[in-house]
Design a protein around this motif. Structure first.
Motif, PDB file in Angstrom:
ATOM      1  N   UNK A  39      17.925   7.844   2.856  1.00  0.00           N
ATOM      2  CA  UNK A  39      17.351   9.072   3.405  1.00  0.00           C
ATOM      3  C   UNK A  39      17.239  10.167   2.342  1.00  0.00           C
ATOM      4  N   UNK A  40      18.222  10.218   1.431  1.00  0.00           N
ATOM      5  CA  UNK A  40      18.171  11.222   0.370  1.00  0.00           C
ATOM      6  C   UNK A  40      16.973  10.998  -0.547  1.00  0.00           C
ATOM      7  N   UNK A  41      16.750   9.724  -0.929  1.00  0.00           N
ATOM      8  CA  UNK A  41      15.628   9.409  -1.813  1.00  0.00           C
ATOM      9  C   UNK A  41      14.303   9.649  -1.095  1.00  0.00           C
ATOM     10  N   UNK A  42      14.217   9.248   0.154  1.00  0.00           N
ATOM     11  CA  UNK A  42      12.993   9.469   0.927  1.00  0.00           C
ATOM     12  C   UNK A  42      12.718  10.965   1.059  1.00  0.00           C
ATOM     13  N   UNK A  43      13.767  11.748   1.289  1.00  0.00           N
ATOM     14  CA  UNK A  43      13.596  13.190   1.407  1.00  0.00           C
ATOM     15  C   UNK A  43      13.070  13.808   0.126  1.00  0.00           C
ATOM     16  N   UNK A  44      13.580  13.354  -1.015  1.00  0.00           N
ATOM     17  CA  UNK A  44      13.094  13.889  -2.294  1.00  0.00           C
ATOM     18  C   UNK A  44      11.635  13.513  -2.535  1.00  0.00           C
ATOM     19  N   UNK A  45      11.300  12.251  -2.268  1.00  0.00           N
ATOM     20  CA  UNK A  45       9.916  11.818  -2.485  1.00  0.00           C
ATOM     21  C   UNK A  45       8.974  12.526  -1.527  1.00  0.00           C
ATOM     22  N   UNK A  46       9.438  12.710  -0.296  1.00  0.00           N
ATOM     23  CA  UNK A  46       8.588  13.405   0.677  1.00  0.00           C
ATOM     24  C   UNK A  46       8.378  14.855   0.259  1.00  0.00           C
ATOM     25  N   UNK A  47       9.435  15.498  -0.281  1.00  0.00           N
ATOM     26  CA  UNK A  47       9.300  16.871  -0.729  1.00  0.00           C
ATOM     27  C   UNK A  47       8.322  16.995  -1.884  1.00  0.00           C
ATOM     28  N   UNK A  57       0.802  -1.220   0.000  1.00  0.00           N
ATOM     29  CA  UNK A  57       0.000   0.000   0.000  1.00  0.00           C
ATOM     30  C   UNK A  57       0.829   1.261   0.000  1.00  0.00           C
ATOM     31  N   UNK A  58       2.097   1.153  -0.350  1.00  0.00           N
ATOM     32  CA  UNK A  58       3.019   2.291  -0.338  1.00  0.00           C
ATOM     33  C   UNK A  58       2.507   3.417  -1.246  1.00  0.00           C
ATOM     34  N   UNK A  59       2.176   3.087  -2.490  1.00  0.00           N
ATOM     35  CA  UNK A  59       1.723   4.103  -3.437  1.00  0.00           C
ATOM     36  C   UNK A  59       0.355   4.641  -3.063  1.00  0.00           C
ATOM     37  N   UNK A  60      -0.566   3.754  -2.680  1.00  0.00           N
ATOM     38  CA  UNK A  60      -1.924   4.184  -2.356  1.00  0.00           C
ATOM     39  C   UNK A  60      -1.949   5.086  -1.131  1.00  0.00           C
ATOM     40  N   UNK A  61      -1.175   4.746  -0.128  1.00  0.00           N
ATOM     41  CA  UNK A  61      -1.157   5.561   1.082  1.00  0.00           C
ATOM     42  C   UNK A  61      -0.568   6.948   0.816  1.00  0.00           C
ATOM     43  N   UNK A  62       0.471   7.001  -0.011  1.00  0.00           N
ATOM     44  CA  UNK A  62       1.035   8.305  -0.333  1.00  0.00           C
ATOM     45  C   UNK A  62       0.043   9.150  -1.117  1.00  0.00           C
ATOM     46  N   UNK A  63      -0.679   8.504  -2.048  1.00  0.00           N
ATOM     47  CA  UNK A  63      -1.684   9.231  -2.822  1.00  0.00           C
ATOM     48  C   UNK A  63      -2.794   9.770  -1.930  1.00  0.00           C
ATOM     49  N   UNK A  64      -3.091   9.044  -0.849  1.00  0.00           N
ATOM     50  CA  UNK A  64      -4.127   9.475   0.094  1.00  0.00           C
ATOM     51  C   UNK A  64      -3.575  10.394   1.172  1.00  0.00           C
ATOM     52  N   UNK A  65      -2.303  10.777   1.028  1.00  0.00           N
ATOM     53  CA  UNK A  65      -1.658  11.683   1.970  1.00  0.00           C
ATOM     54  C   UNK A  65      -1.592  11.096   3.377  1.00  0.00           C
ATOM     55  N   UNK A  66      -1.354   9.797   3.442  1.00  0.00           N
ATOM     56  CA  UNK A  66      -1.215   9.129   4.727  1.00  0.00           C
ATOM     57  C   UNK A  66       0.263   8.835   4.998  1.00  0.00           C
ATOM     58  N   UNK A  67       0.567   8.681   6.258  1.00  0.00           N
ATOM     59  CA  UNK A  67       1.950   8.435   6.659  1.00  0.00           C
ATOM     60  C   UNK A  67       2.392   7.035   6.233  1.00  0.00           C
ATOM     61  N   UNK A  68       3.596   6.941   5.712  1.00  0.00           N
ATOM     62  CA  UNK A  68       4.159   5.666   5.247  1.00  0.00           C
ATOM     63  C   UNK A  68       5.555   5.515   5.833  1.00  0.00           C
TER      64      UNK A  68
END
Length: 400
Positions: free
Chosen positions: A152-160, A120-131
């Motif tokens: 951490x660098x990749x996560x930071x970019x995706x989170x941004x 549910x990684x993609x679906x949760x991000x699309x729903x603006x839920x914490x992953x």
């Protein structure tokens, strides 16, 4: 003076008549210096490292995450996705990875890290839920920090990019002037903002400008110099300490064998006898220093002829200062050995004291590893050992 020299030379001849003494003074220290030299001067790390990945989502976004991770550090081999024909990942006949199997691979150092992407990684991000993405490493294996830094660098970019998409949708919904016709239009708008933000991250929206001073290659400390520059003086000081402190045990042995008593009956003063014994152990220490440094230069010179990447051990630009350190340290340990010899009453007691002092002063003083890598407190404590002061001097001369 002639009598003092005769006593010292005679004791040296007697000492080296034993083949075991030659092995102990020359062969074993040289072997230790070579092993430590290559160990301390080895490569900085492997060209590629295994990182186990369990993708429980199998979505486009999780695939993008892995692609960004590869781009962040090309040294990472994501297993099993990037496994090669020669089975670099070491998966054998079963290419599938489970969490249990990956944890075992971590404990065996087969892989250095484990990344688990939740379902549910993609679906949760699309729903603006914490992953949460799980990152595990084997602390005993000392997984390189650049693995976690890449994650951490990749996560930071995706989170941004995710924050940008969420803020964009919120602005549109709260404007009151234009609303989304349906959820499909809202999702498409959100995806467009996310893609634009992710593209901006890829193009480095901000950067740090810096100037790096170019160092003359001839003044750089090579890996050979780092390794043998530590191991040669380190092993030399350690074994000089062992054999010079052996004087405390040999004095007891000579008393037991009546060697000292026979010398006293000869036309010699006590000062001449004592000076001759001190000179013998001083010469023994200097012989060991000379052999160690000479062999260090010789072996690195021979290896440089075979492999041009290996440089010859450089003894610094002030040979006289190097000799002064050797002389000072040998005199210090000789005096220390004869001083503690006055408190020892048996050979067994002396041998125990010798092992305790030698195996304590050597690592504490930086003979096994540079004191630069230890905590500040241990640097202070380490300088209670005379070896630390000698190693400071050797490093200043050999690494200049």
């Amino acid at each position: 003076m002639r009598k003092i020299i005769d006593i010292a030379i005679n004791d040296l001849i007697v000492f080296f008549r034993d083949p075991g003494a030659i092995i102990g003074v020359l062969v074993i220290p040289i072997v230790f210096s070579v092993v430590f030299g290559f160990g301390l001067g080895g490569s900085s790390g492997p060209a590629q490292v295994r990182v186990d990945v369990i993708d429980n989502d199998q979505s486009a976004l999780s695939g993008q995450f892995l692609a960004d991770l590869r781009a962040a550090n090309s040294a990472l081999v994501l297993c099993p996705f990037d496994n090669t024909e020669d089975d670099f990942c070491g998966l054998g006949d079963d290419p599938a990875l489970t969490e249990t199997r990956s944890v075992e691979r971590l404990s065996e150092n087969t892989a250095l890290a484990l990344i688990i992407i939740p379902e549910g990684f993609e679906a949760d991000l699309a729903a603006n839920e914490s992953v949460s993405i799980t990152y595990r490493s084997n602390e005993n294996a000392a997984a390189p920090s650049y693995i976690s830094q890449a994650v951490q660098a990749v996560v930071g970019r995706m989170a941004g990019a995710q924050v940008a998409a969420t803020v964009g949708v919120s602005i549109v919904e709260s404007s009151g002037e234009s609303q989304f016709a349906d959820d499909a239009e809202k999702a498409a708008f959100r995806a467009a903002i996310y893609e634009d933000a992710a593209a901006m991250w890829q193009n480095n929206p901000f950067a740090v400008s810096f100037n790096q001073t170019v160092q003359d290659p001839s003044t750089q400390v090579s890996r050979t110099q780092q390794g043998f520059g530590q191991s040669v003086p380190g092993m030399a000081t350690m074994f000089v300490t062992f054999f010079v402190l052996l004087s405390s045990v040999n004095i007891i042995r000579e008393r037991k064998n009546w060697t000292i008593q026979r010398l006293v009956t000869m036309p010699l003063t006590r000062a001449q006898i004592l000076s001759g014994k001190i000179l013998m152990y001083f010469l023994l220490g200097m012989i060991q220093f000379s052999a160690m440094f000479g062999f260090g230069v010789l072996v690195t010179r021979l290896l440089s002829l075979i492999n041009p990447s290996i440089t010859t051990l450089h003894l610094g630009n002030d040979f006289l200062a190097l000799v002064v350190i050797m002389v000072s340290f040998t005199l210090c340990m000789t005096a220390f050995g004869f001083a503690i010899g006055t408190f020892i009453r048996s050979e067994m007691q002396g041998a125990a004291m010798l092992n305790l002092l030698g195996l304590t002063l050597a690592p504490l003083g930086g003979a096994w590893w540079p004191l630069d890598i230890v905590p500040d407190v241990m640097k202070v404590v380490g300088h209670f050992s005379p070896i630390a002061w000698a190693m400071d001097g050797f490093h200043l001369l050999l690494y200049e």
